[in-house]
Design a protein around this motif. Structure first.
Motif, PDB file in Angstrom:
ATOM      1  N   ASP A   1      -1.449  -5.335   7.935  1.00 44.52           N
ATOM      2  CA  ASP A   1      -1.171  -5.009   6.397  1.00 44.52           C
ATOM      3  C   ASP A   1      -1.522  -3.657   6.115  1.00 44.52           C
ATOM      4  N   TYR A   2      -0.539  -2.910   5.259  1.00 46.53           N
ATOM      5  CA  TYR A   2      -0.617  -1.692   4.881  1.00 46.53           C
ATOM      6  C   TYR A   2      -0.708  -1.405   3.350  1.00 46.53           C
ATOM      7  N   ASN A   3      -1.668  -0.703   2.801  1.00 45.77           N
ATOM      8  CA  ASN A   3      -1.732  -0.756   1.622  1.00 45.77           C
ATOM      9  C   ASN A   3      -1.219   0.662   1.044  1.00 45.77           C
ATOM     10  N   GLY A   4      -0.142   0.889   0.528  1.00 46.09           N
ATOM     11  CA  GLY A   4       0.540   2.167   0.450  1.00 46.09           C
ATOM     12  C   GLY A   4      -0.388   3.038  -0.772  1.00 46.09           C
ATOM     13  N   LYS A   5      -1.041   2.299  -1.689  1.00 51.98           N
ATOM     14  CA  LYS A   5      -1.751   2.695  -2.741  1.00 51.98           C
ATOM     15  C   LYS A   5      -2.964   3.416  -2.315  1.00 51.98           C
ATOM     16  N   LEU A   6      -3.516   2.608  -1.431  1.00 49.64           N
ATOM     17  CA  LEU A   6      -4.855   3.113  -0.927  1.00 49.64           C
ATOM     18  C   LEU A   6      -4.818   3.758   0.357  1.00 49.64           C
ATOM     19  N   GLN A   7      -3.416   3.797   0.835  1.00 58.74           N
ATOM     20  CA  GLN A   7      -3.164   4.400   2.157  1.00 58.74           C
ATOM     21  C   GLN A   7      -4.125   4.214   3.345  1.00 58.74           C
ATOM     22  N   GLU A   8      -4.156   2.592   3.412  1.00 63.37           N
ATOM     23  CA  GLU A   8      -4.989   2.113   4.519  1.00 63.37           C
ATOM     24  C   GLU A   8      -4.259   1.167   5.203  1.00 63.37           C
TER      25      GLU A   8
ATOM     26  N   LYS B   1      -5.001  -2.428   7.435  1.00 61.19           N
ATOM     27  CA  LYS B   1      -5.745  -3.389   7.920  1.00 61.19           C
ATOM     28  C   LYS B   1      -5.530  -4.380   8.980  1.00 61.19           C
TER      29      LYS B   1
ATOM     30  N   GLN C   1      -8.139   4.340   7.285  1.00 59.56           N
ATOM     31  CA  GLN C   1      -7.436   4.829   6.264  1.00 59.56           C
ATOM     32  C   GLN C   1      -7.002   6.416   6.650  1.00 59.56           C
TER      33      GLN C   1
END
Length: 290
Positions: A85-92, A94, A105
């Protein structure tokens, strides 16, 4: 051996140079028409079960200046069957594998393994918006054993064959049922040339060489250096079994420590290349299959 990657796009200007075991990698992107091209020359550095992994978008495995084998995080993790999973807002990113959760990150030399901070021994990179990390970090975090042989990392686990990518490849790879030696050829060098035009058509060719490591001669008709292109929507590979009334492709005799090469060409429309996998094996001849 020099290992070079050249990317040309109309919007990207990037030049990165890192040392590799067998030479150098270089990334060169300059202003150009809408057309996009990739030119890759390299050496196999990673094998997963029966297939060498030569390319995993957006870049194949390479060795950095600190002698760490680097791989694109998402491509390799998904190839092994992990959930990403990629969180663009946090740029991380998982990664979930078995009971472990690993969080990386962008730009950080630390990562979290089951919420416990840990340190990487080399700087991660970002190439074409992809996290590129040391493979060793991922393998240790996922508790995946490996061996190092013939200058490549080798991973063996039946669970890897259950990933979506390997399931799709194995289903299409009809030659697997007639293999008599899955590791007869040690995959050596490869070359990828790909040209994309403004209409979305992509023409490509992949050439791979392998070395006979069996200690004996591979008889004519048995060599199967099997190149597989796994794309976003499709899979391309040689047809191992032509109909009985149609001649099979030429399969030359290969002397001990002798080399052989094969090529695969393709034409795609809006179907980008994701992986290049290659099996270096021998199969039963047509007469043996009767």
């Amino acid at each position: 051996m020099k290992r070079k990657y050249f990317y040309r796009t109309a919007v990207l200007s990037l030049a990165v140079l890192v040392s590799a075991i067998f030479g150098t990698y270089s990334y060169n992107a300059t202003a150009a028409p809408i057309n996009h091209s990739i030119h890759v020359k390299g050496t196999s550095l990673l094998k997963v079960n029966d297939y060498d992994v030569l390319y995993c978008a957006p870049i194949g495995p390479y060795v950095n200046e600190e002698k760490r084998l680097m791989v694109p995080l998402r491509s390799v993790a998904e190839l092994l069957g992990a959930k990403v999973d990629y969180n663009g807002k946090l740029q991380e990113a998982k990664i979930r594998w078995s009971s472990n959760e690993i969080v990386f990150q962008k730009g950080a030399k630390t990562y979290k393994l089951n919420n416990t901070p840990a340190q990487m021994d080399t700087q991660p990179e970002v190439i074409q918006d992809a996290f590129v990390i040391p493979l060793g970090v991922l393998l240790r975090s996922m508790n995946i054993p490996f061996e190092y042989r013939n200058n490549k990392v080798i991973l063996k686990n039946p669970a890897f064959d259950q990933s979506k990518t390997f399931q799709r490849v194995i289903e299409a790879d009809r030659g697997r049922d007639s293999v008599d030696n899955p590791s007869a050829l040690d995959i050596q060098n490869f070359k990828l040339v790909e040209e994309k035009n403004s209409a979305g058509e992509t023409r490509g060719s992949i050439t791979v060489s392998g070395l006979n490591r069996t200690g004996s001669t591979i008889r004519e008709g048995k060599e199967d250096l099997h190149i597989i292109g796994s794309f976003n929507l499709s899979v391309e590979m040689d047809e191992d079994f032509a109909p009985r009334d149609i001649p099979d492709r030429k399969r030359p005799k290969v002397n001990p420590e002798g080399s052989v090469s094969q090529s695969l060409s393709y034409l795609k429309i809006n179907d980008p290349l994701q992986y290049i996998l290659t099996a270096g094996r021998t199969i039963q001849t047509k007469n043996e299959r009767k």
